[in-house]
Every structure is written in structure tokens, then in C-alpha cells.
Design a protein around this motif. Structure first.
Motif, PDB file in Angstrom:
ATOM      1  N   ALA A 133       0.836  -1.202   0.000  1.00  0.00           N
ATOM      2  CA  ALA A 133       0.000   0.000   0.000  1.00  0.00           C
ATOM      3  C   ALA A 133       0.870   1.251   0.000  1.00  0.00           C
ATOM      4  O   ALA A 133       0.614   2.213  -0.730  1.00  0.00           O
ATOM      5  CB  ALA A 133      -0.914  -0.007   1.226  1.00  0.00           C
ATOM      6  N   ARG A 134       1.904   1.226   0.809  1.00  0.00           N
ATOM      7  CA  ARG A 134       2.770   2.399   0.937  1.00  0.00           C
ATOM      8  C   ARG A 134       3.687   2.579  -0.268  1.00  0.00           C
ATOM      9  O   ARG A 134       3.792   3.682  -0.824  1.00  0.00           O
ATOM     10  CB  ARG A 134       3.596   2.265   2.220  1.00  0.00           C
ATOM     11  CG  ARG A 134       4.563   3.428   2.485  1.00  0.00           C
ATOM     12  CD  ARG A 134       5.334   3.204   3.775  1.00  0.00           C
ATOM     13  NE  ARG A 134       6.130   1.966   3.713  1.00  0.00           N
ATOM     14  CZ  ARG A 134       5.826   0.842   4.361  1.00  0.00           C
ATOM     15  NH1 ARG A 134       4.748   0.785   5.123  1.00  0.00           N
ATOM     16  NH2 ARG A 134       6.600  -0.229   4.270  1.00  0.00           N
ATOM     17  N   ASP A 135       4.371   1.505  -0.675  1.00  0.00           N
ATOM     18  CA  ASP A 135       5.433   1.646  -1.665  1.00  0.00           C
ATOM     19  C   ASP A 135       4.991   1.405  -3.103  1.00  0.00           C
ATOM     20  O   ASP A 135       5.640   1.881  -4.033  1.00  0.00           O
ATOM     21  CB  ASP A 135       6.580   0.694  -1.319  1.00  0.00           C
ATOM     22  CG  ASP A 135       7.235   1.061   0.001  1.00  0.00           C
ATOM     23  OD1 ASP A 135       7.393   2.261   0.272  1.00  0.00           O
ATOM     24  OD2 ASP A 135       7.574   0.136   0.774  1.00  0.00           O
ATOM     25  N   GLU A 136       3.922   0.670  -3.302  1.00  0.00           N
ATOM     26  CA  GLU A 136       3.424   0.437  -4.661  1.00  0.00           C
ATOM     27  C   GLU A 136       2.258   1.363  -5.004  1.00  0.00           C
ATOM     28  O   GLU A 136       2.219   1.966  -6.082  1.00  0.00           O
ATOM     29  CB  GLU A 136       2.987  -1.017  -4.820  1.00  0.00           C
ATOM     30  CG  GLU A 136       2.464  -1.330  -6.222  1.00  0.00           C
ATOM     31  CD  GLU A 136       1.933  -2.753  -6.346  1.00  0.00           C
ATOM     32  OE1 GLU A 136       1.312  -3.058  -7.387  1.00  0.00           O
ATOM     33  OE2 GLU A 136       2.111  -3.555  -5.404  1.00  0.00           O
ATOM     34  N   LEU A 137       1.307   1.479  -4.064  1.00  0.00           N
ATOM     35  CA  LEU A 137       0.102   2.268  -4.336  1.00  0.00           C
ATOM     36  C   LEU A 137       0.213   3.716  -3.872  1.00  0.00           C
ATOM     37  O   LEU A 137      -0.587   4.554  -4.277  1.00  0.00           O
ATOM     38  CB  LEU A 137      -1.106   1.607  -3.649  1.00  0.00           C
ATOM     39  CG  LEU A 137      -1.387   0.157  -4.040  1.00  0.00           C
ATOM     40  CD1 LEU A 137      -2.572  -0.383  -3.248  1.00  0.00           C
ATOM     41  CD2 LEU A 137      -1.646   0.045  -5.545  1.00  0.00           C
ATOM     42  N   GLY A 138       1.175   4.003  -3.005  1.00  0.00           N
ATOM     43  CA  GLY A 138       1.337   5.363  -2.516  1.00  0.00           C
ATOM     44  C   GLY A 138       0.303   5.764  -1.485  1.00  0.00           C
ATOM     45  O   GLY A 138       0.026   6.950  -1.297  1.00  0.00           O
ATOM     46  N   ILE A 139      -0.271   4.780  -0.788  1.00  0.00           N
ATOM     47  CA  ILE A 139      -1.271   5.051   0.244  1.00  0.00           C
ATOM     48  C   ILE A 139      -0.598   4.961   1.608  1.00  0.00           C
ATOM     49  O   ILE A 139      -0.054   3.915   1.966  1.00  0.00           O
ATOM     50  CB  ILE A 139      -2.434   4.042   0.182  1.00  0.00           C
ATOM     51  CG1 ILE A 139      -3.134   4.120  -1.174  1.00  0.00           C
ATOM     52  CG2 ILE A 139      -3.431   4.296   1.310  1.00  0.00           C
ATOM     53  CD1 ILE A 139      -4.206   3.053  -1.372  1.00  0.00           C
TER      54      ILE A 139
END
Length: 233
Positions: A133-139
Motif C-alpha cells: 500500500a505504501r510503496d506500490e500504491l502510494g497510500i
């Protein structure tokens, strides 16, 4: 053995969600209400009509801001939820491929392949969905959509912003109401822009000038329209 504590350092981005909604709401409250009052005053309306118009603009604007912000941010939240659901399914179906994907992301950011593989493996073991979520989706938690918080912040800040020129219109002499409302509203906008820039770590002068310029332009145009239609009527 050295112990590691949870990272608790605060950053300006931690408050970006409510700050954006609050600044936008207050700015719109000042600009729209001041422009409305100046435009109606230019059309030759009575002081009583001005106050009723201002109060109606405050209530309608606050509700509109709340509804618009809620729908907008909720749409963002729906998109984030859909992306997370798809990512969760992909992790369950092929965790090895997802580890390779995460590794490639870290390599692209500058890590050596072996280290990137190690980091990806450890993060996947700790919290696979959170890592993607953090590193691929930017969430991230700081930017996660919070519809209710954004709606309440927008409505409250709009009401506070709108109350400023409305209060000036109530106290100012009828003969010079346009001047009082216009100048004080520009002052309020400059202060708001400076404070918002200060909180966000940007230039206070640039922040103040930016909102003051657009506020002045809105009031001038609205005053011109009010005078034009007032003369026609």
C-alpha cells in the motif's frame, strides 16, 4: 543490545488532510461571502438585505462545502479501498511475484538487488499489505482519505471565514460598507495565507500574496457585475 523505539517524530504532512480542508474552507468563506456582499452592495441593496444575503450565503456555503468535500474525499476512499482489496487478492494468489514486484521498486529507488530482496522479504513477512500500500500504491496513513473529518473541517472553517466579512458588514457604516468589507477581507485573506504557509513550511509572503490576489480579483469582478445589474434594474 541496542533497543529500538517506535518512530514518533511528527511531520507537517501528518496534518495535511484537515489542514487542506480547513484552509480551503476558510478561504472560500471569506472570498465568497465578501464578494457576495460587495456585489449586492454595489447593486444598491439596503443594509438589511445585505445581512440576510450574507447569512444565507454562510449557511448555504458551509453546507455545500461539507457535502462537496465529503463526496470528493469519499470517492478517494472508495478508490483506495478498491486498490487495497485487489492488492490483498494478489498477495494471496502469488506472494512470490509480489515480493519480486516490491524488490523491483526498491531497486528502482537505489538499493542494491540483494539488499532490496532482503528488505522486501522482511517487510512482506511483517506487513505485506501495508508495504505494498505504501510503496506500490502510494497510500499512507498521513494521506489516507477521511471523508467525515474533511467535511466537518470544511464546513466549520467556511462558517468562520464567512463570519468575518459578515461581521464587518454588520458593524460598518452603510455609506462605506463596500470599502470596509473589501479591505478587511483582503487583510483576513492575507493573514490566512500567511498562517497556512507557515504551518505548511512555505513562504508566508508568497502564501499571503497568492490568496489576496485572487480574493481581490473575485471581489472586483463581483462588484462590477452587481453595479451593472443594479443600474439595469
Amino acid at each position: 543490545m541496542k533497543s529500538f523505539r517506535r518512530h514518533t517524530e511528527s511531520h507537517r504532512t501528518d496534518s495535511i488532510g484537515w489542514l487542506r480542508a480547513a484552509v480551503l474552507g476558510a478561504n472560500d468563506g471569506i472570498v465568497s461571502t465578501a464578494s457576495l456582499l460587495v456585489g449586492v452592495a454595489a447593486a444598491g441593496a439596503s443594509p438589511g438585505t445585505l445581512l440576510v444575503t450574507g447569512v444565507a450565503g454562510l449557511v448555504a456555503g458551509a453546507m455545500s462545502m461539507a457535502a462537496g468535500e465529503y463526496v470528493s474525499v469519499y470517492s478517494q476512499a472508495d478508490t483506495e479501498a478498491a486498490d487495497l482489496s485487489r492488492e490483498r487478492s494478489e498477495l494471496e494468489a502469488d506472494p512470490v511475484a509480489e515480493t519480486r514486484e516490491l524488490t523491483a521498486i526498491y531497486v528502482g529507488r537505489g538499493l542494491e538487488p540483494a539488499l532490496a530482496q532482503q528488505v522486501a522479504t522482511q517487510l512482506m513477512a511483517h506487513d505485506a499489505l501495508g508495504a505494498h500500500a505504501r510503496d506500490e500504491l502510494g497510500i499512507s496513513e498521513a494521506f489516507t482519505a477521511k471523508p467525515v473529518q474533511a467535511a466537518l473541517a470544511s464546513a466549520a472553517s467556511f462558517a468562520v471565514g464567512a463570519a468575518l466579512p459578515l461581521g464587518i458588514a454588520w458593524l460598518a457604516p452603510a455609506a462605506s460598507l463596500m470599502v470596509w468589507v473589501g479591505l478587511t477581507s483582503l487583510l483576513f485573506l492575507a493573514l490566512l495565507g500567511a498562517v497556512a504557509a507557515r504551518v505548511g513550511g512555505a513562504s508566508m509572503a508568497v502564501g499571503a500574496w497568492r490568496v489576496t490576489f485572487w480574493g481581490a480579483l473575485a471581489m472586483v469582478i463581483t462588484a462590477g457585475v452587481g453595479r451593472l445589474f443594479g443600474a439595469v434594474v
